[in-house]
Enzyme design. Structure first.
Site, PDB file in Angstrom:
ATOM      1  N   ASN A 109      49.769  38.388 111.636  1.00 43.07           N
ATOM      2  CA  ASN A 109      50.086  38.830 110.274  1.00 43.07           C
ATOM      3  C   ASN A 109      51.351  39.670 110.276  1.00 43.07           C
ATOM      4  O   ASN A 109      51.641  40.388 111.227  1.00 43.07           O
ATOM      5  CB  ASN A 109      48.895  39.585 109.656  1.00 43.07           C
ATOM      6  N   PHE A 113      51.755  46.218 104.859  1.00 46.55           N
ATOM      7  CA  PHE A 113      51.085  47.219 104.021  1.00 46.55           C
ATOM      8  C   PHE A 113      51.119  46.854 102.531  1.00 46.55           C
ATOM      9  O   PHE A 113      51.455  47.685 101.677  1.00 46.55           O
ATOM     10  CB  PHE A 113      51.716  48.614 104.197  1.00 46.55           C
ATOM     11  N   SER A 170      51.298  50.014 112.848  1.00 42.02           N
ATOM     12  CA  SER A 170      51.569  48.693 112.288  1.00 42.02           C
ATOM     13  C   SER A 170      52.950  48.244 112.744  1.00 42.02           C
ATOM     14  O   SER A 170      53.912  49.004 112.642  1.00 42.02           O
ATOM     15  CB  SER A 170      51.554  48.727 110.762  1.00 42.02           C
ATOM     16  N   ASN A 172      54.635  46.013 111.256  1.00 44.91           N
ATOM     17  CA  ASN A 172      55.276  45.316 110.135  1.00 44.91           C
ATOM     18  C   ASN A 172      55.989  46.229 109.150  1.00 44.91           C
ATOM     19  O   ASN A 172      56.492  45.769 108.134  1.00 44.91           O
ATOM     20  CB  ASN A 172      54.230  44.463 109.410  1.00 44.91           C
ATOM     21  N   THR A 173      55.997  47.528 109.429  1.00 46.56           N
ATOM     22  CA  THR A 173      56.824  48.463 108.662  1.00 46.56           C
ATOM     23  C   THR A 173      57.902  48.943 109.630  1.00 46.56           C
ATOM     24  O   THR A 173      57.588  49.649 110.587  1.00 46.56           O
ATOM     25  CB  THR A 173      55.975  49.644 108.133  1.00 46.56           C
ATOM     26  N   LYS A 208      45.571  55.965 115.087  1.00 50.49           N
ATOM     27  CA  LYS A 208      45.500  54.554 115.484  1.00 50.49           C
ATOM     28  C   LYS A 208      46.804  54.137 116.135  1.00 50.49           C
ATOM     29  O   LYS A 208      47.870  54.210 115.514  1.00 50.49           O
ATOM     30  CB  LYS A 208      45.187  53.662 114.291  1.00 50.49           C
ATOM     31  N   ASN A 237      45.889  48.668 117.441  1.00 47.95           N
ATOM     32  CA  ASN A 237      46.381  47.766 116.397  1.00 47.95           C
ATOM     33  C   ASN A 237      46.721  46.383 116.989  1.00 47.95           C
ATOM     34  O   ASN A 237      46.389  46.088 118.132  1.00 47.95           O
ATOM     35  CB  ASN A 237      47.605  48.404 115.738  1.00 47.95           C
TER      36      ASN A 237
HETATM   37  C1  LIG Z   1      45.299  40.308 108.412  1.00 48.11           C
HETATM   38  C2  LIG Z   1      45.256  41.631 109.100  1.00 48.11           C
HETATM   39  C3  LIG Z   1      45.635  42.779 108.417  1.00 48.11           C
HETATM   40  C4  LIG Z   1      45.596  44.015 109.054  1.00 48.11           C
HETATM   41  N1  LIG Z   1      45.935  45.128 108.355  1.00 48.11           N
HETATM   42  C5  LIG Z   1      45.820  46.355 108.943  1.00 48.11           C
HETATM   43  C6  LIG Z   1      46.103  47.538 108.229  1.00 48.11           C
HETATM   44  O1  LIG Z   1      46.424  47.519 107.051  1.00 48.11           O
HETATM   45  N2  LIG Z   1      45.997  48.724 108.891  1.00 48.11           N
HETATM   46  C7  LIG Z   1      45.613  48.812 110.202  1.00 48.11           C
HETATM   47  O2  LIG Z   1      45.494  49.913 110.738  1.00 48.11           O
HETATM   48  N3  LIG Z   1      45.314  47.691 110.907  1.00 48.11           N
HETATM   49  C8  LIG Z   1      45.412  46.482 110.304  1.00 48.11           C
HETATM   50  N4  LIG Z   1      45.106  45.349 111.024  1.00 48.11           N
HETATM   51  C9  LIG Z   1      44.728  45.479 112.452  1.00 48.11           C
HETATM   52  C10 LIG Z   1      43.221  45.487 112.658  1.00 48.11           C
HETATM   53  O3  LIG Z   1      42.626  46.616 112.036  1.00 48.11           O
HETATM   54  C11 LIG Z   1      42.881  45.504 114.171  1.00 48.11           C
HETATM   55  O4  LIG Z   1      43.384  46.706 114.723  1.00 48.11           O
HETATM   56  C12 LIG Z   1      43.484  44.325 114.914  1.00 48.11           C
HETATM   57  O5  LIG Z   1      43.447  43.157 114.120  1.00 48.11           O
HETATM   58  C13 LIG Z   1      42.755  44.045 116.233  1.00 48.11           C
HETATM   59  O6  LIG Z   1      41.393  43.726 116.019  1.00 48.11           O
HETATM   60  P1  LIG Z   1      40.843  42.211 115.934  1.00 48.11           P
HETATM   61  O7  LIG Z   1      41.375  41.485 117.150  1.00 48.11           O
HETATM   62  O8  LIG Z   1      39.341  42.353 115.932  1.00 48.11           O
HETATM   63  O9  LIG Z   1      41.360  41.658 114.664  1.00 48.11           O
HETATM   64  C14 LIG Z   1      45.165  44.104 110.404  1.00 48.11           C
HETATM   65  C15 LIG Z   1      44.780  42.940 111.073  1.00 48.11           C
HETATM   66  C16 LIG Z   1      44.817  41.718 110.457  1.00 48.11           C
HETATM   67  C17 LIG Z   1      44.391  40.484 111.198  1.00 48.11           C
END
Ligand SMILES: Cc1cc2nc3c(=O)[nH]c(=O)nc-3n(C[C@H](O)[C@H](O)[C@H](O)COP(=O)(O)O)c2cc1C
Length: 346
Positions: A109, A113, A170, A172-173, A208, A237
């Site tokens: 992704n 934000f 993140s 992406n910022t 985080k 993350n």
């Molecule tokens: C589509 C998507 C959006 C995410 N948005 C955020 C976010 O807004 N803030 C954040 O701290 N992590 C965000 N994450 C990261 C997840 O909280 C997590 O740390 C990461 O995906 C690893 O866990 P997973 O492998 O179980 O997905 C996002 C992940 C995905 C897939």
């Protein structure tokens, strides 16, 4: 998983991933999510003073605007983290910005934000029911003083959330991850802990971090977190790395990678944080969890609780019940009387 929910998960995969997510949120808002009991015997944990009925949490990003926390708690999660929320609403990056890597059981992704801002988030959170709900706070892309945005988020949501996550990881910022090192990190931790000291009452605060950190960075973050009396670190993350194992056609897309290919990397970094923490703060393990075995590996690497997101995309929300059942069986088989007994037991 029930036949109905299996079917729903398959049908959602016919849609563009972001449209599928919108449809999922709408179904959850309408009360169509699965239901599971909140407790599995032997899985209760204390996370920095938060009493969790089970240690399996929903990671940030699924419920960016705090709309479906109750539905996800009802689906069996032990706690739900909403956000990331930024002070002002912002649209995020242009679409397409969310990709399923089916063969790899992964997601990329670069949402950036996208969220409806603090006021909407606060109003939604104020309406929530029982259960542990955290607020993951971030900074607007165009903020002149990014650290001030975290202070604004913490202050506005104080008393509305059970805990706070300061998300500086993140990818992406642009530039956000620079808050993870050096003087920027010290200033961030200092200003957040001053703000907390000025507010009445107590709520745990977690930091985080990215899984893309070297040992020196891990040591520095651990010492800074302990000095600022943060309550824990969420590791972590999405990753900017791209393991050689990836085969899906979207593997070259820019953004953060999550899901199964992140499991070993993020668990290694978690274990390093556990060593660096020296018991001074708690750890929450996130990254690639898709089974009870994965959740158990994070706990044994040092996590008091875990979170997941990407595996839901492939297995649907009923996955949490299966993970809980399997985790309880693994703890019992290895002679652990509680989750706490297994934390860091390598
Ligand atoms: C589509 C998507 C959006 C995410 N948005 C955020 C976010 O807004 N803030 C954040 O701290 N992590 C965000 N994450 C990261 C997840 O909280 C997590 O740390 C990461 O995906 C690893 O866990 P997973 O492998 O179980 O997905 C996002 C992940 C995905 C897939």
């Amino acid at each position: 998983m029930s036949a109905l929910h299996t079917l729903a998960t398959r049908a959602l995969h016919l849609l563009d991933p972001e449209d599928a997510h919108r449809a999922t949120l709408a179904a959850l808002r309408a009360g169509l999510g699965p239901r599971a009991p909140a407790e599995t015997a032997g899985l209760r944990v204390d996370l920095a003073g938060l009493r969790l009925p089970n240690p399996v949490g929903l990671a940030a990003g699924f419920d960016k605007n705090a709309e479906v926390a109750g539905a996800m708690l009802a689906a069996g999660f032990g706690f739900v983290e909403c956000g990331t929320v930024t002070p002002l609403p912002q649209p995020g990056n242009p679409r397409p910005r969310l990709f399923r890597l089916g063969e790899d059981r992964a997601v990329i992704n670069r949402l950036g934000f996208n969220n409806q801002g603090l006021e909407r988030f606060a109003a939604n959170l104020a309406r929530r029911g029982a259960g542990v709900v955290g607020a993951n706070i971030g900074a607007n892309k165009d903020a002149a003083d990014r650290i001030a945005d975290y202070v604004t988020g913490l202050t506005r949501l104080w008393r509305l959330a059970d805990y706070f996550t300061v998300n500086i990881s993140s990818p992406n910022t642009p530039g956000l991850r620079t808050l993870q090192t050096g003087a920027a990190l010290s200033e961030l931790l200092g200003r957040i802990s001053e703000t907390r000291a000025s507010l009445a009452g107590h709520a745990p605060i977690f930091l985080k971090v990215a899984p893309d950190l070297d040992d020196a960075e891990i040591e520095a973050i651990a010492d800074g977190v302990a000095a600022a009396r943060f309550d824990g670190v969420i590791v972590g993350n999405t990753t900017l790395s791209r393991p050689d194992s990836l085969v899906s056609r979207h593997r070259g897309e820019a953004g953060g990678l999550s899901g199964a290919p992140l499991m070993s990397l993020s668990t290694r970094v978690l274990a390093r944080f556990h060593a660096a923490a020296k018991g001074r703060f708690a750890l929450i393990g996130v990254g690639g969890i898709a089974s009870g075995a994965d959740a158990y590996a994070k706990i044994r690497a040092g996590a008091s609780a875990v979170q997941l997101y990407s595996a839901l995309v492939f297995q649907g929300p009923a996955l949490v019940t299966a993970i809980r059942r399997d985790l309880a069986a693994r703890l019992a088989a290895d002679g652990f009387a509680s989750v706490a007994d297994a934390v860091g037991a390598r």
